[in-house]
Write an enzyme that holds these catalytic residues in place. Structure first.
Site, PDB file in Angstrom:
ATOM      1  CE1 TYR A 161      -2.096   3.447   2.376  1.00 36.31           C
ATOM      2  CE2 TYR A 161      -3.424   2.840   0.479  1.00 36.31           C
ATOM      3  CZ  TYR A 161      -3.092   3.743   1.467  1.00 36.31           C
ATOM      4  OH  TYR A 161      -3.755   4.946   1.556  1.00 36.31           O
TER       5      TYR A 161
ATOM      6  CE  LYS B 293      -2.504   6.919  -1.820  1.00 40.50           C
ATOM      7  NZ  LYS B 293      -3.725   7.233  -2.617  1.00 40.50           N
TER       8      LYS B 293
HETATM    9  N1  LIG Z   1      -8.735   6.854   5.067  1.00 43.66           N
HETATM   10  C1  LIG Z   1      -7.588   7.422   5.408  1.00 43.66           C
HETATM   11  O1  LIG Z   1      -7.229   7.517   6.599  1.00 43.66           O
HETATM   12  C2  LIG Z   1      -6.688   7.970   4.329  1.00 43.66           C
HETATM   13  C3  LIG Z   1      -5.555   8.685   4.728  1.00 43.66           C
HETATM   14  C4  LIG Z   1      -4.703   9.192   3.741  1.00 43.66           C
HETATM   15  C5  LIG Z   1      -5.008   9.016   2.407  1.00 43.66           C
HETATM   16  N2  LIG Z   1      -6.099   8.313   2.036  1.00 43.66           N
HETATM   17  C6  LIG Z   1      -6.382   8.159   0.603  1.00 43.66           C
HETATM   18  O2  LIG Z   1      -7.644   8.734   0.330  1.00 43.66           O
HETATM   19  C7  LIG Z   1      -8.266   8.075  -0.774  1.00 43.66           C
HETATM   20  C8  LIG Z   1      -9.662   7.657  -0.383  1.00 43.66           C
HETATM   21  O3  LIG Z   1      -9.529   6.795   0.722  1.00 43.66           O
HETATM   22  P1  LIG Z   1     -10.816   6.358   1.589  1.00 43.66           P
HETATM   23  O4  LIG Z   1     -10.364   6.215   2.985  1.00 43.66           O
HETATM   24  O5  LIG Z   1     -11.945   7.247   1.254  1.00 43.66           O
HETATM   25  O6  LIG Z   1     -11.080   4.889   1.009  1.00 43.66           O
HETATM   26  P2  LIG Z   1     -12.438   4.225   0.492  1.00 43.66           P
HETATM   27  O7  LIG Z   1     -12.102   2.812   0.252  1.00 43.66           O
HETATM   28  O8  LIG Z   1     -13.558   4.561   1.390  1.00 43.66           O
HETATM   29  O9  LIG Z   1     -12.678   4.981  -0.896  1.00 43.66           O
HETATM   30  C9  LIG Z   1     -12.003   4.625  -2.053  1.00 43.66           C
HETATM   31  C10 LIG Z   1     -13.014   4.648  -3.199  1.00 43.66           C
HETATM   32  O10 LIG Z   1     -12.333   4.301  -4.398  1.00 43.66           O
HETATM   33  C11 LIG Z   1     -13.138   3.376  -5.090  1.00 43.66           C
HETATM   34  N3  LIG Z   1     -12.321   2.490  -5.919  1.00 43.66           N
HETATM   35  C12 LIG Z   1     -11.494   1.509  -5.489  1.00 43.66           C
HETATM   36  N4  LIG Z   1     -10.964   0.881  -6.542  1.00 43.66           N
HETATM   37  C13 LIG Z   1     -11.454   1.484  -7.665  1.00 43.66           C
HETATM   38  C14 LIG Z   1     -11.291   1.286  -9.043  1.00 43.66           C
HETATM   39  N5  LIG Z   1     -10.522   0.323  -9.513  1.00 43.66           N
HETATM   40  N6  LIG Z   1     -11.952   2.101  -9.899  1.00 43.66           N
HETATM   41  C15 LIG Z   1     -12.757   3.085  -9.429  1.00 43.66           C
HETATM   42  N7  LIG Z   1     -12.971   3.326  -8.130  1.00 43.66           N
HETATM   43  C16 LIG Z   1     -12.319   2.521  -7.265  1.00 43.66           C
HETATM   44  C17 LIG Z   1     -13.871   2.575  -4.025  1.00 43.66           C
HETATM   45  O11 LIG Z   1     -15.045   1.976  -4.551  1.00 43.66           O
HETATM   46  C18 LIG Z   1     -14.152   3.640  -2.984  1.00 43.66           C
HETATM   47  O12 LIG Z   1     -15.405   4.253  -3.190  1.00 43.66           O
HETATM   48  C19 LIG Z   1      -7.350   6.902  -1.115  1.00 43.66           C
HETATM   49  O13 LIG Z   1      -6.568   7.243  -2.245  1.00 43.66           O
HETATM   50  C20 LIG Z   1      -6.451   6.747   0.115  1.00 43.66           C
HETATM   51  O14 LIG Z   1      -5.185   6.224  -0.223  1.00 43.66           O
HETATM   52  C21 LIG Z   1      -6.968   7.791   2.960  1.00 43.66           C
HETATM   53  C1  LIG Z   2      -2.734  -2.471  17.993  1.00 44.62           C
HETATM   54  C2  LIG Z   2      -4.110  -2.383  17.369  1.00 44.62           C
HETATM   55  C3  LIG Z   2      -5.204  -2.711  18.353  1.00 44.62           C
HETATM   56  O1  LIG Z   2      -5.503  -1.592  19.135  1.00 44.62           O
HETATM   57  C4  LIG Z   2      -4.312  -1.006  16.758  1.00 44.62           C
HETATM   58  C5  LIG Z   2      -4.308  -1.123  15.233  1.00 44.62           C
HETATM   59  C6  LIG Z   2      -4.581   0.237  14.660  1.00 44.62           C
HETATM   60  C7  LIG Z   2      -4.399   0.208  13.147  1.00 44.62           C
HETATM   61  C8  LIG Z   2      -5.550  -0.556  12.517  1.00 44.62           C
HETATM   62  C9  LIG Z   2      -4.320   1.667  12.634  1.00 44.62           C
HETATM   63  C10 LIG Z   2      -3.174   2.437  13.316  1.00 44.62           C
HETATM   64  C11 LIG Z   2      -2.686   3.493  12.296  1.00 44.62           C
HETATM   65  C12 LIG Z   2      -3.683   3.365  11.161  1.00 44.62           C
HETATM   66  C13 LIG Z   2      -3.237   3.872   9.790  1.00 44.62           C
HETATM   67  C14 LIG Z   2      -2.905   5.377   9.828  1.00 44.62           C
HETATM   68  O2  LIG Z   2      -3.955   6.088  10.468  1.00 44.62           O
HETATM   69  C15 LIG Z   2      -2.745   5.944   8.466  1.00 44.62           C
HETATM   70  C16 LIG Z   2      -3.152   5.324   7.342  1.00 44.62           C
HETATM   71  C17 LIG Z   2      -2.811   5.943   6.018  1.00 44.62           C
HETATM   72  C18 LIG Z   2      -3.983   5.929   5.042  1.00 44.62           C
HETATM   73  O3  LIG Z   2      -3.511   6.246   3.750  1.00 44.62           O
HETATM   74  C19 LIG Z   2      -4.692   4.603   4.993  1.00 44.62           C
HETATM   75  C20 LIG Z   2      -5.069   4.103   6.382  1.00 44.62           C
HETATM   76  C21 LIG Z   2      -3.851   4.020   7.336  1.00 44.62           C
HETATM   77  C22 LIG Z   2      -2.889   2.990   6.814  1.00 44.62           C
HETATM   78  C23 LIG Z   2      -4.371   3.651   8.759  1.00 44.62           C
HETATM   79  C24 LIG Z   2      -4.900   2.208   8.796  1.00 44.62           C
HETATM   80  C25 LIG Z   2      -5.230   1.709  10.211  1.00 44.62           C
HETATM   81  C26 LIG Z   2      -4.035   1.875  11.146  1.00 44.62           C
HETATM   82  C27 LIG Z   2      -2.883   1.006  10.694  1.00 44.62           C
END
Ligand SMILES: NC(=O)c1ccc[n+]([C@@H]2O[C@H](COP(=O)([O-])OP(=O)(O)OC[C@H]3O[C@@H](n4cnc5c(N)ncnc54)[C@H](O)[C@@H]3O)[C@@H](O)[C@H]2O)c1
Ligand SMILES: C[C@@H](CO)CCC[C@@H](C)[C@H]1CC[C@H]2[C@@H]3[C@H](O)C=C4C[C@@H](O)CC[C@]4(C)[C@H]3CC[C@]12C
Length: 410
Positions: free
Chosen positions: A200, A204
């Site tokens: 992952y 990214k």
């Molecule tokens: N959730 C977090 O904490 C977090 C933190 C930093 C960055 N991000 C980034 O933000 C973006 C959105 O993350 P999220 O948490 O909303 O995840 P999410 O899984 O809720 O949303 C991702 C969306 O992309 C769609 N998708 C997946 N594969 C696809 C494909 N092949 N074609 C078209 N659509 C597709 C999914 O159906 C979903 O609706 C991601 O790029 C993720 O890397 C998320």
């Molecule tokens: C020790 C476990 C029981 O309490 C706790 C596990 C927690 C993990 C599931 C999460 C801790 C940190 C999170 C990640 C972080 O917040 C940032 C992220 C980047 C984003 O692009 C995607 C999600 C994630 C990887 C997020 C996922 C969940 C954790 C690993």
């Protein structure tokens, strides 16, 4: 040191020192209006509605908030295209307003589907991605969606003449790295050895690099592509599935969650509404500030407090009736690591029969156990970003969401 790591993201995905390009040009002063002020000089009226936006992943956790934020705060919007593999039923309710909302069921790994969706768009906000650190998808699939999918979006912009691309990257492009080095109150220029092995973060990092390197490419029509990448830390808020998983875990354990991570391990977290707002603001400012913002990365930040991942979650789960039991004496780190490793082994053994993907695995434990906090104001200096939602508001909204979706409202 170039980007390594095989096409599938296997092996070490060794990045250069994760530093954004040094800032060029004068940092902009405080001449921006209050957050939410429509683009300077834009009257909020029908004749200004001429822009077509495309949001990929528009039905995801973040994507839905971006879609709704655009409808609320982009008065120039004529058409909003929502592209996703899985379209949400809530989209129908958005089709009654003045903006044409076009739902497109499509796959970013399919170049022709992406090109058809991008054609004619002024701005693309690319949030679609496979956010998998739990072993649900194969490394190849993660690469296909996150890297090849991003390549398809970039090429579609070039081929069809779309000039502005905002990419949702991630803090994980930076870290934590495989050595578990803390990132303490760092910013976009803080030197840090960004070395990843997990598919992952590798994907990214590769996708972000492609987006930034595409800045300045000539698009159809001869003008230049302007790109920008936003790096949210752990996003929370309405729709956060992991928060729901923790809540359900606590209910199963009699209203208790067990602390596994020392409170001293701090994480930055950011409210989904502020992340959505930053995406909209970047899209609005990118044209006028292309020289300053093009090819830049910005951490997404707000006033959410630095806390351990578990303590931060309790800000919302506590008011919903859960309590955090400190078991670090009972569950030392080596035992946690053993449990995480057993989970990974079980996942591998059971894979031919069923998908076993618990929250705890060696990677998530390592990330949870490594301090990663961001302290920056680059987004404010470059395009006047200020959080739209205060910490108190973000917290209240999230609590209400957990209570509402779980029927635990008082
Ligand atoms: N959730 C977090 O904490 C977090 C933190 C930093 C960055 N991000 C980034 O933000 C973006 C959105 O993350 P999220 O948490 O909303 O995840 P999410 O899984 O809720 O949303 C991702 C969306 O992309 C769609 N998708 C997946 N594969 C696809 C494909 N092949 N074609 C078209 N659509 C597709 C999914 O159906 C979903 O609706 C991601 O790029 C993720 O890397 C998320
Ligand atoms: C020790 C476990 C029981 O309490 C706790 C596990 C927690 C993990 C599931 C999460 C801790 C940190 C999170 C990640 C972080 O917040 C940032 C992220 C980047 C984003 O692009 C995607 C999600 C994630 C990887 C997020 C996922 C969940 C954790 C690993």
């Amino acid at each position: 040191m170039g980007q390594e790591g095989g096409a599938s993201g296997r092996g070490r995905c060794v990045g250069r020192l994760a530093q954004a390009p040094r800032e060029e040009g004068p940092s902009s002063g405080g001449q921006f209006g209050h957050p939410g002020t429509v683009a300077a000089g834009m009257a909020d009226s029908a004749e200004t509605r001429k822009l077509v936006y495309l949001v990929t992943g528009g039905c995801g956790f973040l994507g839905e908030h971006v879609v709704r934020m655009l409808l609320q705060r982009e008065p120039r919007l004529y058409e909003l295209r929502v592209f996703d593999l899985h379209l949400g039923p809530w989209l129908e309710e958005l089709k009654t307003g003045p903006v044409q909302v076009t739902a497109i069921q499509g796959d970013v790994t399919q170049a022709h589907e992406v090109a058809a969706a991008v054609a004619g768009a002024h701005v693309v906000i690319h949030t679609a991605g496979l956010v998998d650190v739990f072993g649900r998808a194969s490394p190849e699939t993660i690469y296909e969606v996150n890297v090849q999918g991003t390549k398809n979006v970039i090429e579609a912009c070039v081929q069809t003449g779309t000039r502005f691309l905002v990419y949702t990257s991630s803090m994980e492009v930076v870290g934590p790295n495989i050595k578990g080095h803390p990132f303490y109150r760092g910013n976009e220029d803080t030197p840090y050895e960004a070395i990843h092995r997990h598919p992952y973060p590798c994907s990214k990092a590769q996708a972000e690099r492609l987006v930034l390197e595409a800045n300045g490419r000539k698009v159809h029509g001869g003008l230049s592509l302007v790109t920008c990448a936003l790096r949210p830390t752990g996003i929370y808020g309405e729709g956060h599935q992991i928060m729901r998983d923790f809540y359900h875990q606590g209910l199963r354990l009699g209203g208790r969650l067990f602390r596994a991570i020392p409170a001293s391990v701090e994480h930055s977290r950011v409210y989904v509404g502020n992340v959505a707002w930053m995406h909209v603001l970047v899209a609005q400012e990118l044209e006028q500030r292309a020289a300053l913002m093009g090819g830049q990365v910005y951490f997404c930040y707000d006033e959410s407090p630095y806390k351990s991942y578990e303590d931060f979650n309790m800000e919302f789960l506590g008011p919903c009736g859960l309590r955090l039991v400190d078991t670090r004496l009972l569950v030392p780190y080596w035992l946690l690591m053993l449990l995480a490793t057993l989970n990974a082994l079980l996942q591998w053994l059971l894979r031919p029969l069923l998908l076993y993907a618990p929250l705890l695995n060696p990677y998530t434990l390592a990330v949870a156990n490594t301090t990663f906090t961001v302290s920056t104001n680059k987004a404010q200096r470059h395009f006047g970003y200020k959080p739209l939602f205060s910490w108190e508001d973000s917290r209240t909204r999230t609590i209400r969401w957990v209570q509402a979706v779980e029927g635990s409202a008082p």
